[in-house]
Design an enzyme around this catalytic site. Structure first.
Site: not given
Ligand SMILES: C[C@](O)(C(=O)O)[C@H](CC(=O)O)C(=O)O
Ligand SMILES: [Mg+2]
Length: 301
Positions: A48, A62, A89, A91, A116, A118, A126, A161, A191, A213
């Protein structure tokens, strides 16, 4: 040497076949291309590329600061060196539905097996933080339809997502997931579900493959692989585990080095040179032209 022999099409089919098997795939997030090779070497099903890790790698939070071209270019460095299918990911798709469509094509070109998207608004955050907001269900459906339509390889996995559980509740999140499947999503990533019962409710309500997740320090419990398999989940995701492990070790190591003035005490915790060389395939480079390359190590290195 240099790159994997497996084509992107083969990796996408591999992921589709594994998902169709009904068993639970274990998917760690790679922190760099070298760690992706280690994920492959240790027998995982796929790797991933986490948005959180890709951003943190650049020293950024993030919150949607990275761009689609930036992560596509980085992704290609991973896909070049591993034969494992890689899921990225993407976003929110980086803008309007048309941007999501372009993102799909960039990720296909980067050799990925899927992505994915979202349903958060921009700027995203996050999924395990408070204060999230989601776009209207129909807006996300447009995002997904545009993404599905842009795809040139039908095996490229389009996962939706939903972040709605924390915003609108479980039932609304399930309704959204169903609408996202109708809009063209091949798989769903619910999520920040709160407990085992919520994971089970999602499984009962949705027919397509589901991702769990298992990120640390978040809102969901860390369910073990046996539990997730029993619940009927298809992917157990460990998105930031390697980054957290590595950064924990790096920070401890820096403190020890600063305090001791030597790394002697750290040696037992280090990956030895021989293992690094094994992972990088030095022997294959030596075999390619032994008159140029001789990487024989002294015993014990
Ligand atoms: C899965 C996730 O989107 C990621 O970017 O890895 C994050 C993981 C995290 O920040 O712990 C998320 O769950 O938003
Ligand atoms: Mg993410």
């Amino acid at each position: 040497m240099l790159h994997t022999r497996t084509t992107a099409a083969e990796r996408r089919r591999d992921l589709r076949t594994k998902l169709a098997s009904g068993r639970l795939l274990r998917v760690p997030g790679a922190l760099n291309p070298l760690s992706a090779k280690l994920i492959e070497d240790t027998g995982f099903d796929a790797c991933y590329l986490s948005g959180a890790v890709l951003a943190a790698d650049l020293g950024l939070p993030d919150i949607g600061l990275t761009t689609s071209t930036e992560i596509a270019a980085r992704a290609q460095q991973f896909t070049r060196v591993t034969g494992l299918p890689a899921l990225i990911d993407a976003d929110t798709g980086f803008g309007e539905p048309m941007n999501a469509a372009r993102t799909v094509q960039l990720m296909e070109d980067a050799g990925l097996a899927g992505l994915h998207l979202e349903d958060q608004v921009n700027p995203k955050r996050c999924g395990h933080l408070d204060g999230k907001a989601v776009v209207e269900r129909e807006e996300m459906a447009r995002r997904l339809r545009a993404a599905a339509d842009a795809r040139r390889d039908p095996d490229f996995l389009l996962m939706a997502r939903t972040d709605a559980r924390s915003v609108e509740g479980l039932d609304a999140a399930i309704d959204r997931a169903r609408a996202y499947v109708d809009a063209g999503a091949d798989a769903i990533f619910p999520e920040a579900l709160r407990g085992e019962a919520e994971f089970a409710a999602f499984r009962d309500a949705v027919d397509v493959p589901l991702l769990a997740n298992m990120t640390e320090f978040g809102k969901s419990p860390l369910l073990g692989a046996a539990t997730l398999e029993r619940l009927g989940y298809n992917i157990a995701l460990y998105p930031v585990t390697l980054l957290r492990l590595a950064m924990g070790a790096v920070e401890d190591g820096l403190r020890t080095l600063a305090a001791d003035g030597t790394q002697e005490a750290l040696l037992p915790r280090m990956q030895p040179r021989s293992r690094l060389y094994e992972l990088l395939g030095y022997d294959q480079y030596a075999a390619f032209d032994s008159s140029v390359h001789d990487f024989t190590l002294p015993p014990g290195d």
